[in-house]
Design a protein around this motif. Structure first.
Motif, PDB file in Angstrom:
ATOM      1  N   THR A 189      23.767  30.690  56.906  1.00  0.00           N
ATOM      2  CA  THR A 189      24.885  31.480  57.424  1.00  0.00           C
ATOM      3  C   THR A 189      25.166  31.139  58.884  1.00  0.00           C
ATOM      4  O   THR A 189      26.328  30.995  59.294  1.00  0.00           O
ATOM      5  CB  THR A 189      24.590  32.976  57.281  1.00  0.00           C
ATOM      6  OG1 THR A 189      24.357  33.283  55.896  1.00  0.00           O
ATOM      7  CG2 THR A 189      25.753  33.810  57.778  1.00  0.00           C
ATOM      8  N   GLY A 211      28.471  29.337  58.853  1.00  0.00           N
ATOM      9  CA  GLY A 211      29.351  30.377  59.364  1.00  0.00           C
ATOM     10  C   GLY A 211      29.789  30.094  60.795  1.00  0.00           C
ATOM     11  O   GLY A 211      30.965  30.243  61.146  1.00  0.00           O
ATOM     12  N   ALA A 232      29.596  34.462  52.973  1.00  0.00           N
ATOM     13  CA  ALA A 232      28.254  35.018  53.139  1.00  0.00           C
ATOM     14  C   ALA A 232      27.648  35.395  51.785  1.00  0.00           C
ATOM     15  O   ALA A 232      26.481  35.087  51.499  1.00  0.00           O
ATOM     16  CB  ALA A 232      28.300  36.235  54.060  1.00  0.00           C
TER      17      ALA A 232
END
Length: 295
Positions: free
Chosen positions: A32, A36, A232
């Motif tokens: 992540t 991300g 996510a």
């Protein structure tokens, strides 16, 4: 085939253990933060570069013409996000496999040792070996993805090629990590030769399981405000599936290793070669032979 289903059932039971669920945390956090953060800080430049590339692509003009022909001009805006998502998926999954192989699979194997208490450790692999093995397999996988990518748009190849490629990569990475502690290098190679087809079947099955979060991710790329949240959730699903695959490969490989050692132990050792019969041989000169004959 029975070993595949038996190891699947054991992996399913093991997956529900709280310790196995906790193993999803670290790879999820790492993935992540990596992907991300990359998408958060680089989304606008990535999308700008992608749109510039697509505007000059012949393939994109065909796609736009097809959308116009079907009266779906509004979907032109989602072509670039879908293109980025399609390119990112192989990289994301490959990185997830590496994270899980390094950080989670050793803990999975330690958890599985309870089911195989008599299996001695030969330490035929290492963490560094796992990293290099994963990197090499990933490089081959990405090369195959690039070579076969045009076929992904043609039925029925779009449904056949990705699971086979994911299956090959998964079986390569997971088999090494599952046997790194317990099998020697020679035993690992022997097991891969003997069980290559079942291992690939398990890998393809895992690849098919991984297609569900992939479809979810690709579909969410069209809805920009939902994309970070779906990303996510998708990453966590990937981690969960790969932890399950580590348990599946672990049960299968450790059981196969126990069977291999049992087979080798059952083969009687060859007795030492017996000395030649007939006593000692004395080499005599010709005149000594004539003297013996005349006496």
């Amino acid at each position: 085939m029975n070993d595949i289903f038996r190891s699947f059932g054991r992996a399913l039971v093991s997956q529900l253990h709280p310790r196995m669920l906790m193993l999803t945390v670290l790879p999820f956090v790492l993935a992540t933060l990596l992907w991300g953060g990359l998408l958060w800080w680089g989304w606008d430049p990535i999308m700008g570069a992608t749109r510039s590339f697509l505007e000059t692509s012949v393939l994109t003009s065909w796609i736009y013409s097809a959308l116009d022909w079907f009266g779906l001009q509004s979907l032109r805006s989602v072509v670039a996000p879908l293109f980025v998502a399609a390119l990112a998926i192989p990289l994301v999954i490959a990185s997830m496999l590496m994270f899980i192989g390094v950080f989670s699979v050793p803990a999975v194997v330690r958890h599985l040792e309870r089911s195989y208490p008599d299996l001695a450790k030969s330490h035929g692999g290492s963490v560094l070996g796992s990293v290099f093995h994963s990197l090499g397999s990933t490089a081959v996988f990405l090369a195959l993805v690039l070579v076969t990518l045009p076929l992904w748009l043609i039925p029925p190849f779009f449904a056949l090629i990705p699971p086979v490629l994911w299956g090959w990569l998964t079986y390569r990475v997971m088999t090494y990590d599952a046997l790194a502690d317990h099998a020697s290098a020679e035993e690992r190679k022997a097991l891969v030769r003997r069980h290559r087809t079942p291992l690939l079947v398990i890998g393809v099955a895992v690849g098919l399981l991984g297609s569900a979060p992939t479809l979810l991710w690709v579909s969410s790329a069209a809805v920009i405000f939902l994309f970070p949240f779906v990303l996510a959730g998708t990453l966590w699903l990937y981690v969960l599936i790969f932890i399950f695959s580590a348990l599946w490969f672990g049960h299968f490989c450790l059981r196969a290793l126990a069977q291999l050692r049992a087979e080798r132990a059952a083969v009687p050792a060859r007795p030492p070669a017996a000395p030649p019969s007939g006593g000692d041989v004395i080499d005599l000169a010709p005149h000594d032979v004539r003297r013996i004959e005349n006496s």
